[in-house]
Design an enzyme around this catalytic site. Structure first.
Site, PDB file in Angstrom:
ATOM      1  CB  SER A 123      -4.059 -10.981   2.243  1.00  0.00           C
ATOM      2  OG  SER A 123      -2.987 -10.065   2.392  1.00  0.00           O
ATOM      3  CE  LYS A 156      -4.008  -2.022  -0.144  1.00  0.00           C
ATOM      4  NZ  LYS A 156      -5.163  -1.639   0.620  1.00  0.00           N
TER       5      LYS A 156
END
Length: 318
Positions: free
Chosen positions: A279, A47
């Protein structure tokens, strides 16, 4: 050797691509998996790219003025990336988080100088498991704060610059693999990574298969939503349509159980020395499943989304 840099944002991107040969030897599938090590970005997640991309594009468009506060709703990784970028650029930052997220992210945001506002989870949610309803409550609170503070709302869940900021990473994956990538899978959070990578990879070859990865029971894009289902895979699996996901890029969906994601996350650490989060294990499991099915023998790309240090308060490494 490159010369020194003058801002931490210059360290974002250009992450390595690792072929997972040790895991292949251990599991015995046909083909190869290439892992983009995005957890090696400065604030330990993929991110960082969208934090820098969304802020700089907003500045170029005249939407974000010098010194104007920035506000973001986040599950944590975007917040830490935005906090780092805002620190380097001199913007005040307000981050709105659900109480369901691991506390490590909030502490990182505050360490970078950001302000954290918590929103209590929905009464129907399970503690520590952020639901689609929790995200809705966070969004409502964020929109109220934007009006009160005059901050620029990055809004990663609806900002299409999110996907645009991931396209350079996809180009890196293609070049680092020598143009070998034939399939790609990514866990659906905001959808920015899936859409950004899939656009670029399919631009090189429309035959590349791109798979949406979702938690078992909360698989909106596969059409398998079980009433009352929950999961422990943080950062996605909200069981609803995400604005940034371009559905026509999805060639198939792979569902992953909590246990599968956790076991693959541990395998990444034990076999490859990759210390990642839930994830990333889900992405690996999705690739393994496809390589044991009709994609056997292919070169498969995945992303290692973030660092396991952000999950030390969970039971992931217990």
């Amino acid at each position: 050797m490159e010369k020194y840099i003058t801002s931490i944002i210059e360290a974002i991107g250009k992450t390595p691509l690792l072929r997972l040969d040790r895991i292949k030897e251990h599991l015995g599938y046909e083909g190869h998996i290439y892992a983009k090590l995005e957890y090696l970005n400065p604030s330990l997640s993929k991110k960082d790219r969208i934090a820098l991309g969304m802020i700089e594009l907003a500045e170029k468009k005249g939407l974000l003025a010098p010194g104007q506060p920035v506000l973001e709703m986040t599950s944590g990784n975007t917040g830490t990336g935005v906090a780092m970028v805002c620190s380097a650029k001199g913007h005040r930052l307000i981050c709105v988080l659900s109480r369901g997220n691991s506390p490590e992210r909030a502490r990182m945001i505050e360490a970078f100088g950001g302000e954290v506002v918590f929103v209590e989870q929905s009464p129907s949610s399970i503690k520590g498991m952020v639901s689609g309803e929790d995200i809705r409550l966070v969004e409502e609170h964020a929109e109220r704060l934007v009006k009160e503070t005059g901050a620029f709302f990055l809004n990663q869940f609806k900002n299409f610059d999110n996907a645009l900021a991931q396209e350079p990473a996809a180009l890196e994956m293609w070049e680092q693999s020598g143009g070998k990538i034939q399939a790609f899978a990514d866990f659906i959070g905001t959808g920015g990574t899936f859409t950004g990578y899939s656009r670029v990879l399919k631009g090189f070859s429309p035959e590349i298969r791109c798979y949406a990865v979702e938690p078992h029971g909360c698989a909106y894009y596969k059409g398998e939503i079980i009433q009352g289902a929950s999961h422990r895979i943080q950062g996605g699996g909200y069981a609803k349509h995400m604005d940034i996901v371009e559905s026509d890029l999805i060639d198939g969906c792979v569902t992953i159980t909590d246990e599968e994601a956790e076991s693959m996350t541990l395998l990444l650490a034990k076999k490859e020395g990759i210390f990642a989060g839930f994830s990333s294990g889900a992405n690996l499991m999705a690739a393994v499943k496809r390589l044991r099915d009709s994609d056997a023998g292919k070169h498969f790309g995945i992303v290692i989304n973030d660092c396991g240090l952000k999950y030390m308060s969970t039971n992931l490494f217990a």
